[in-house]
Motif scaffolding. Structure first.
Motif, PDB file in Angstrom:
ATOM      1  N   UNK A  84       0.872  -1.171   0.000  1.00 54.75           N
ATOM      2  CA  UNK A  84       0.000   0.000   0.000  1.00 54.75           C
ATOM      3  C   UNK A  84       0.909   1.220   0.000  1.00 54.75           C
ATOM      4  N   UNK A  85       0.671   2.139  -0.919  1.00 59.85           N
ATOM      5  CA  UNK A  85       1.410   3.391  -0.959  1.00 59.85           C
ATOM      6  C   UNK A  85       0.502   4.491  -0.418  1.00 59.85           C
ATOM      7  N   UNK A  86       0.877   5.037   0.716  1.00 57.01           N
ATOM      8  CA  UNK A  86       0.112   6.117   1.340  1.00 57.01           C
ATOM      9  C   UNK A  86       0.695   7.440   0.841  1.00 57.01           C
ATOM     10  N   UNK A  87      -0.130   8.218   0.151  1.00 60.82           N
ATOM     11  CA  UNK A  87       0.326   9.485  -0.427  1.00 60.82           C
ATOM     12  C   UNK A  87       0.227  10.645   0.555  1.00 60.82           C
ATOM     13  N   UNK A  88      -0.461  10.419   1.670  1.00 60.64           N
ATOM     14  CA  UNK A  88      -0.630  11.474   2.664  1.00 60.64           C
ATOM     15  C   UNK A  88      -0.714  10.866   4.064  1.00 60.64           C
ATOM     16  N   UNK A  89      -0.449  11.686   5.059  1.00 64.65           N
ATOM     17  CA  UNK A  89      -0.579  11.238   6.440  1.00 64.65           C
ATOM     18  C   UNK A  89      -2.036  10.894   6.735  1.00 64.65           C
ATOM     19  N   UNK A  90      -2.233   9.804   7.420  1.00 62.34           N
ATOM     20  CA  UNK A  90      -3.539   9.325   7.871  1.00 62.34           C
ATOM     21  C   UNK A  90      -4.496   9.041   6.708  1.00 62.34           C
ATOM     22  N   UNK A  91      -3.941   8.731   5.526  1.00 61.92           N
ATOM     23  CA  UNK A  91      -4.765   8.241   4.427  1.00 61.92           C
ATOM     24  C   UNK A  91      -5.364   6.895   4.820  1.00 61.92           C
ATOM     25  N   UNK A  92      -6.311   6.400   4.040  1.00 68.65           N
ATOM     26  CA  UNK A  92      -7.055   5.190   4.408  1.00 68.65           C
ATOM     27  C   UNK A  92      -6.962   4.138   3.314  1.00 68.65           C
ATOM     28  N   UNK A  93      -6.732   2.877   3.730  1.00 67.24           N
ATOM     29  CA  UNK A  93      -6.884   1.732   2.836  1.00 67.24           C
ATOM     30  C   UNK A  93      -7.372   0.572   3.686  1.00 67.24           C
ATOM     31  N   UNK A  94      -8.511  -0.022   3.273  1.00 70.26           N
ATOM     32  CA  UNK A  94      -9.054  -1.076   4.122  1.00 70.26           C
ATOM     33  C   UNK A  94     -10.161  -1.902   3.515  1.00 70.26           C
ATOM     34  N   UNK A  95     -10.796  -2.648   4.394  1.00 69.74           N
ATOM     35  CA  UNK A  95     -11.858  -3.588   4.050  1.00 69.74           C
ATOM     36  C   UNK A  95     -13.201  -3.012   4.501  1.00 69.74           C
ATOM     37  N   UNK A  96     -14.183  -2.997   3.613  1.00 71.60           N
ATOM     38  CA  UNK A  96     -15.531  -2.496   3.925  1.00 71.60           C
ATOM     39  C   UNK A  96     -16.470  -3.683   4.111  1.00 71.60           C
ATOM     40  N   UNK A  97     -17.164  -3.725   5.235  1.00 70.76           N
ATOM     41  CA  UNK A  97     -18.084  -4.826   5.523  1.00 70.76           C
ATOM     42  C   UNK A  97     -19.532  -4.373   5.608  1.00 70.76           C
ATOM     43  N   UNK A  98     -19.787  -3.087   5.684  1.00 79.48           N
ATOM     44  CA  UNK A  98     -21.120  -2.522   5.879  1.00 79.48           C
ATOM     45  C   UNK A  98     -21.603  -2.858   7.290  1.00 79.48           C
ATOM     46  N   UNK A  99     -21.938  -4.120   7.540  1.00 77.76           N
ATOM     47  CA  UNK A  99     -22.293  -4.578   8.882  1.00 77.76           C
ATOM     48  C   UNK A  99     -22.040  -6.079   8.941  1.00 77.76           C
ATOM     49  N   UNK A 100     -20.862  -6.460   9.440  1.00 76.55           N
ATOM     50  CA  UNK A 100     -20.464  -7.863   9.489  1.00 76.55           C
ATOM     51  C   UNK A 100     -20.389  -8.316  10.940  1.00 76.55           C
ATOM     52  N   UNK A 101     -20.940  -9.511  11.195  1.00 73.33           N
ATOM     53  CA  UNK A 101     -20.940 -10.072  12.539  1.00 73.33           C
ATOM     54  C   UNK A 101     -19.654 -10.873  12.773  1.00 73.33           C
ATOM     55  N   UNK A 102     -18.785 -10.348  13.618  1.00 74.10           N
ATOM     56  CA  UNK A 102     -17.563 -11.041  14.007  1.00 74.10           C
ATOM     57  C   UNK A 102     -17.641 -11.475  15.472  1.00 74.10           C
ATOM     58  N   UNK A 103     -18.840 -11.826  15.931  1.00 73.25           N
ATOM     59  CA  UNK A 103     -19.041 -12.220  17.327  1.00 73.25           C
ATOM     60  C   UNK A 103     -18.189 -13.416  17.732  1.00 73.25           C
TER      61      UNK A 103
END
Length: 168
Positions: free
Chosen positions: A49-68
């Motif tokens: 992952x190349x971050x072009x700015x401080x505190x940039x974001x790269x991640x996984x979107x789940x909307x609403x995932x149950x990880x109970x």
């Protein structure tokens, strides 16, 4: 047959050669190809992952995932020093201040899922304190349960296979 898989409850842990390294019951790998959120660039061939700015974001979107059934997110990585790498876990219906934020140390982040909200995980993402690169090695969500048999690192010095000698 070179190996066999058994459920943790079927393993005779009292007779395993080696040492106990943990009590992991279940692991759910986070697929790098699912890193879709944020404007930062991800190269799937190098897992960087190349971050072009401080505190940039790269991640996984789940909307609403149950990880109970899980207890923490683990990210193993390599980064340019002295870049600070953190993981953020957002939950549905919880203000930003209620998100879980954990800074990595020595190439690893272990972030406990909030027990109250882990049934409603919305987003898991990485950030850096300044522009730079992060090479992902592993990313997974695990469940640790002290009531299950331990995971062992086997000692191969005692390995016996038929009439063949094993030379470690």
């Amino acid at each position: 047959e070179h190996f066999s898989l058994k459920k943790a409850s079927e393993v005779d842990v009292d007779n395993l050669p080696g040492k106990e390294i943990g009590k992991v019951q279940e692991i759910l790998n986070l697929d790098f190809s699912d890193l879709v959120t944020g404007d930062e660039e991800f190269n799937p061939e190098t897992n960087i992952i190349t971050f072009s700015q401080a505190w940039g974001v790269k991640g996984w979107w789940f909307d609403s995932k149950d990880f109970s059934d899980f207890s923490k997110v683990v990210i193993e990585y390599e980064s340019e020093a002295p870049v600070v790498v953190q993981v953020v876990i957002e939950y549905v219906g919880v203000e930003d201040s209620g998100s879980t934020r954990v800074i990595g140390q020595n190439g690893k982040i272990e972030a406990e899922l909030n027990p109250e909200y882990k049934a409603f995980v919305r987003h898991i993402y990485l950030q850096t304190s300044e522009p730079g690169t992060v090479k992902l090695k592993k990313a997974y969500i695990e469940h640790i349960d002290d009531t299950t048999p331990a995971v062992y690192e086997l000692d191969f010095s005692g390995l016996v296979t038929g009439d063949e000698e094993f030379n470690p």
